[in-house]
Design an enzyme around this catalytic site. Sequence first.
Site, PDB file in Angstrom:
ATOM      1  N   ARG A  79      45.769 -87.438 -29.364  1.00 47.44           N
ATOM      2  CA  ARG A  79      45.143 -86.256 -29.958  1.00 47.44           C
ATOM      3  C   ARG A  79      43.622 -86.358 -29.934  1.00 47.44           C
ATOM      4  O   ARG A  79      42.927 -85.357 -29.787  1.00 47.44           O
ATOM      5  CB  ARG A  79      45.654 -86.083 -31.398  1.00 47.44           C
ATOM      6  CG  ARG A  79      45.118 -84.875 -32.118  1.00 47.44           C
ATOM      7  CD  ARG A  79      45.702 -84.758 -33.514  1.00 47.44           C
ATOM      8  NE  ARG A  79      47.101 -84.366 -33.486  1.00 47.44           N
ATOM      9  CZ  ARG A  79      48.115 -85.163 -33.828  1.00 47.44           C
ATOM     10  NH1 ARG A  79      47.885 -86.416 -34.206  1.00 47.44           N
ATOM     11  NH2 ARG A  79      49.346 -84.726 -33.777  1.00 47.44           N
ATOM     12  N   TYR A  80      43.093 -87.553 -30.121  1.00 44.40           N
ATOM     13  CA  TYR A  80      41.648 -87.782 -30.157  1.00 44.40           C
ATOM     14  C   TYR A  80      41.249 -88.608 -28.932  1.00 44.40           C
ATOM     15  O   TYR A  80      42.037 -89.419 -28.440  1.00 44.40           O
ATOM     16  CB  TYR A  80      41.263 -88.534 -31.428  1.00 44.40           C
ATOM     17  CG  TYR A  80      41.642 -87.834 -32.709  1.00 44.40           C
ATOM     18  CD1 TYR A  80      40.883 -86.771 -33.194  1.00 44.40           C
ATOM     19  CD2 TYR A  80      42.763 -88.240 -33.435  1.00 44.40           C
ATOM     20  CE1 TYR A  80      41.236 -86.139 -34.382  1.00 44.40           C
ATOM     21  CE2 TYR A  80      43.108 -87.602 -34.621  1.00 44.40           C
ATOM     22  CZ  TYR A  80      42.344 -86.557 -35.093  1.00 44.40           C
ATOM     23  OH  TYR A  80      42.686 -85.926 -36.248  1.00 44.40           O
ATOM     24  N   ARG A  85      41.503 -92.806 -29.267  1.00 43.62           N
ATOM     25  CA  ARG A  85      42.617 -93.479 -29.923  1.00 43.62           C
ATOM     26  C   ARG A  85      43.919 -92.745 -29.670  1.00 43.62           C
ATOM     27  O   ARG A  85      43.921 -91.532 -29.455  1.00 43.62           O
ATOM     28  CB  ARG A  85      42.375 -93.639 -31.424  1.00 43.62           C
ATOM     29  CG  ARG A  85      42.075 -92.339 -32.154  1.00 43.62           C
ATOM     30  CD  ARG A  85      41.261 -92.647 -33.424  1.00 43.62           C
ATOM     31  NE  ARG A  85      40.949 -91.475 -34.220  1.00 43.62           N
ATOM     32  CZ  ARG A  85      39.894 -90.683 -33.978  1.00 43.62           C
ATOM     33  NH1 ARG A  85      39.118 -90.916 -32.943  1.00 43.62           N
ATOM     34  NH2 ARG A  85      39.630 -89.669 -34.775  1.00 43.62           N
ATOM     35  N   CYS A 125      62.384 -96.141 -41.329  1.00 45.89           N
ATOM     36  CA  CYS A 125      61.470 -96.643 -42.359  1.00 45.89           C
ATOM     37  C   CYS A 125      62.259 -97.472 -43.370  1.00 45.89           C
ATOM     38  O   CYS A 125      63.481 -97.354 -43.473  1.00 45.89           O
ATOM     39  CB  CYS A 125      60.806 -95.486 -43.102  1.00 45.89           C
ATOM     40  SG  CYS A 125      59.800 -94.401 -42.068  1.00 45.89           S
ATOM     41  N   CYS A 129      60.174 -90.921 -47.732  1.00 47.05           N
ATOM     42  CA  CYS A 129      59.457 -90.066 -48.671  1.00 47.05           C
ATOM     43  C   CYS A 129      59.983 -88.637 -48.524  1.00 47.05           C
ATOM     44  O   CYS A 129      60.194 -88.155 -47.408  1.00 47.05           O
ATOM     45  CB  CYS A 129      57.964 -90.110 -48.382  1.00 47.05           C
ATOM     46  SG  CYS A 129      57.250 -91.779 -48.393  1.00 47.05           S
ATOM     47  N   CYS A 154      57.710 -86.272 -46.312  1.00 46.90           N
ATOM     48  CA  CYS A 154      57.280 -86.815 -45.018  1.00 46.90           C
ATOM     49  C   CYS A 154      57.045 -85.712 -43.984  1.00 46.90           C
ATOM     50  O   CYS A 154      57.891 -84.841 -43.792  1.00 46.90           O
ATOM     51  CB  CYS A 154      58.338 -87.789 -44.502  1.00 46.90           C
ATOM     52  SG  CYS A 154      57.959 -88.484 -42.876  1.00 46.90           S
ATOM     53  N   ARG A 187      57.074 -86.182 -40.848  1.00 53.32           N
ATOM     54  CA  ARG A 187      57.937 -86.422 -39.690  1.00 53.32           C
ATOM     55  C   ARG A 187      59.416 -86.453 -40.114  1.00 53.32           C
ATOM     56  O   ARG A 187      60.237 -87.048 -39.435  1.00 53.32           O
ATOM     57  CB  ARG A 187      57.558 -87.739 -39.008  1.00 53.32           C
ATOM     58  CG  ARG A 187      56.216 -87.707 -38.298  1.00 53.32           C
ATOM     59  CD  ARG A 187      56.043 -88.844 -37.293  1.00 53.32           C
ATOM     60  NE  ARG A 187      54.747 -88.737 -36.642  1.00 53.32           N
ATOM     61  CZ  ARG A 187      53.760 -89.612 -36.795  1.00 53.32           C
ATOM     62  NH1 ARG A 187      53.926 -90.684 -37.543  1.00 53.32           N
ATOM     63  NH2 ARG A 187      52.601 -89.435 -36.175  1.00 53.32           N
ATOM     64  N   ASP A 217      51.198 -81.817 -45.823  1.00 53.28           N
ATOM     65  CA  ASP A 217      51.451 -81.053 -44.605  1.00 53.28           C
ATOM     66  C   ASP A 217      52.542 -80.012 -44.825  1.00 53.28           C
ATOM     67  O   ASP A 217      53.313 -80.076 -45.786  1.00 53.28           O
ATOM     68  CB  ASP A 217      51.853 -82.002 -43.472  1.00 53.28           C
ATOM     69  CG  ASP A 217      50.725 -82.945 -43.092  1.00 53.28           C
ATOM     70  OD1 ASP A 217      49.610 -82.446 -42.844  1.00 53.28           O
ATOM     71  OD2 ASP A 217      50.953 -84.171 -43.051  1.00 53.28           O
ATOM     72  N   ASP A 235      45.186 -82.057 -42.187  1.00 50.59           N
ATOM     73  CA  ASP A 235      45.611 -82.141 -40.796  1.00 50.59           C
ATOM     74  C   ASP A 235      45.957 -80.717 -40.369  1.00 50.59           C
ATOM     75  O   ASP A 235      46.931 -80.132 -40.847  1.00 50.59           O
ATOM     76  CB  ASP A 235      46.835 -83.056 -40.666  1.00 50.59           C
ATOM     77  CG  ASP A 235      46.739 -83.964 -39.459  1.00 50.59           C
ATOM     78  OD1 ASP A 235      46.229 -83.499 -38.422  1.00 50.59           O
ATOM     79  OD2 ASP A 235      47.157 -85.125 -39.551  1.00 50.59           O
ATOM     80  N   LYS A 295      42.473 -83.863 -37.921  1.00 49.43           N
ATOM     81  CA  LYS A 295      42.094 -83.895 -39.334  1.00 49.43           C
ATOM     82  C   LYS A 295      40.660 -83.425 -39.513  1.00 49.43           C
ATOM     83  O   LYS A 295      39.787 -83.709 -38.679  1.00 49.43           O
ATOM     84  CB  LYS A 295      42.203 -85.322 -39.889  1.00 49.43           C
ATOM     85  CG  LYS A 295      43.589 -85.911 -39.885  1.00 49.43           C
ATOM     86  CD  LYS A 295      43.554 -87.315 -40.474  1.00 49.43           C
ATOM     87  CE  LYS A 295      44.913 -87.976 -40.350  1.00 49.43           C
ATOM     88  NZ  LYS A 295      45.232 -88.291 -38.919  1.00 49.43           N
TER      89      LYS A 295
END
Length: 370
Positions: free
Chosen positions: A112-113, A116, A125, A129, A132, A134, A295, A332, A339
């Site tokens: 995306r950037y 990185r 996981c 959460c 989440c 995702r 999000d 985001d 972000k």
Amino acid sequence: MSALRRPSATPVVPQHAPSHAPLPLPARTLRSVGELAEAGLLQDSEGLEAVASRYATAVTPTLAGLIDPQDAADPIARQFLPDPRELDTRPEELADPIGDETHSPVPGIVHRYPDRVLLKLVGVCAVYCRFCFRREMVGPGAETSLSEAALDDALAYVAAHPEVWEVVVTGGDPLVVAPRRLAHLMARLAAIDHVKIVRFHTRVPVAAPERVTPALVEALRAPDVTAYVAIHANHARELGREARAAIACLADAGLPLVGQSVLLAGVNDDADTLAALFRALVECRVKPYYLHHPDLAPGTAHFRLPIARGQELMRALRGRVSGLALPTYVLDIPGGYGKVPIGPSHLKPAPEGWRVTDYCGGVHRYGDPA
């Protein structure tokens, strides 16, 4: 210029652990509504089977021990126990709210950037959460990890792009992976000359601190590359004795630590709670890095709050909490546009240059030279 005024708000103070008698810790991670009910963590399980069948559920023994089942507003329970409201999907919510797929040139990579990339090593996981971003992509039934062939392709992509200075290893949670595999990954990344930073995003030190073993810590270190660990915590109570010991193992090994948190209604949406969290992180040698606005993930509307409320909270913390303990409040942008900081502004244009508001509300002139 205005004189500095005494703050009118009540000073922020740390919040302490609940006074309830803890339930016996379960012997293993709780992964179903039945197991959560049997452990005494649910007062009412009606409608939760449908939630658990759609979105992955896992509550580790450590986190189960932090939940007060008698408190309907318990901030730990709210983050990890299924809620019927998760089946309420709003029109604005998106299966891929931050646009991972839009920027995925090969499986496992999000670019995306410019300097990185994300490397999504696993799809599982230690704990799931309820907010989440995702949540549609992780958990049992998802691709549990990149195959060797897919990992080869992902690393080949990184090697072919000399602008990539940092690789952010995420998932899922990469620290659920065996230390041997993590060490192998670090060695392969270190062999790419232009990769200098490898950042691991994880909940493991908080959710499953027993996984932070000497072997795991050693696996995160490799010559010629610097590893960072970004630890996700949203409430000071998550940083109990075991979590602090696990974090200390990482810090004592010389691994730089940063903290990521999500601003969540009913969990940490007041200044006292955020101050206690950020101070606790700094005490653990973790620099609060980002406070994420939640999000637009499906079924998470009950966690969201207005951006103006988040700005108000950050304004309340400015000057009353050490700069070491203040993260950047970020959004985001939906669709994969990255972000952006959305904290409150302390500057307003004025004929003489600027008017600057201090942390007590005083307004001052600042001449901006041409």
